[in-house]
Design a protein around this motif. Structure first.
Motif, PDB file in Angstrom:
ATOM      1  N   PRO A  62     -29.679 -29.443 -38.663  1.00  0.00           N
ATOM      2  CA  PRO A  62     -28.906 -29.134 -37.459  1.00  0.00           C
ATOM      3  C   PRO A  62     -28.202 -27.842 -37.681  1.00  0.00           C
ATOM      4  N   SER A  91     -34.066 -35.202 -31.353  1.00  0.00           N
ATOM      5  CA  SER A  91     -32.807 -36.091 -31.234  1.00  0.00           C
ATOM      6  C   SER A  91     -32.858 -36.661 -29.754  1.00  0.00           C
ATOM      7  N   GLN A 109     -29.747 -35.093 -27.124  1.00  0.00           N
ATOM      8  CA  GLN A 109     -29.747 -33.586 -26.764  1.00  0.00           C
ATOM      9  C   GLN A 109     -28.487 -33.161 -25.889  1.00  0.00           C
ATOM     10  N   CYS A 148     -27.335 -33.391 -32.559  1.00  0.00           N
ATOM     11  CA  CYS A 148     -28.168 -34.039 -33.766  1.00  0.00           C
ATOM     12  C   CYS A 148     -28.121 -35.616 -33.547  1.00  0.00           C
ATOM     13  N   HIS A 175     -33.930 -35.606 -37.265  1.00  0.00           N
ATOM     14  CA  HIS A 175     -34.926 -34.424 -38.060  1.00  0.00           C
ATOM     15  C   HIS A 175     -35.180 -35.100 -39.543  1.00  0.00           C
ATOM     16  N   CYS A 188     -28.859 -29.842 -32.602  1.00  0.00           N
ATOM     17  CA  CYS A 188     -30.253 -30.401 -32.817  1.00  0.00           C
ATOM     18  C   CYS A 188     -31.294 -29.119 -32.843  1.00  0.00           C
TER      19      CYS A 188
END
Ligand code: FES
Length: 83
Positions: free
Chosen positions: A47, A30, A33, A36, A40, A25
């Motif tokens: 990503p 996201s 974590q 991703c 986004h 990410c």
């Protein structure tokens, strides 16, 4: 969104598997974590897809300020000074 969200103030330690692809990410939105989850969309961020070269434990960046993505480079220490 021109700057990524700081998703965490330090790295996340994860197990990477040799030959496996990961989507790191870069936007910070996201909630899975440091990877991703599609959050986004619409931000202009994409990503960072990488393949692990070996099976290892790695510290992946969550502050999204690293110059060595997806790995933590210690930049999170400057978070208090990031405008
Ligand atoms: S968590 Fe981003 S540089 Fe360490």
């Amino acid at each position: 969104m021109d700057k990524p969200k700081i998703a965490g103030t330090g790295p996340k330690t994860v197990e990477l598997e040799e030959g496996k692809k990961y989507a790191f990410c870069t936007c910070g939105l996201s909630d899975t974590q440091p990877f991703c989850n599609g959050a986004h969309k619409g931000t202009g961020f994409t990503p960072n897809v990488f393949t692990a070269e070996e099976t290892k434990t790695a510290n992946l960046c969550q502050c999204k300020q690293t110059a060595n993505a997806p790995y933590c480079d210690g930049s999170h220490a400057k978070i208090g000074r990031i405008g």
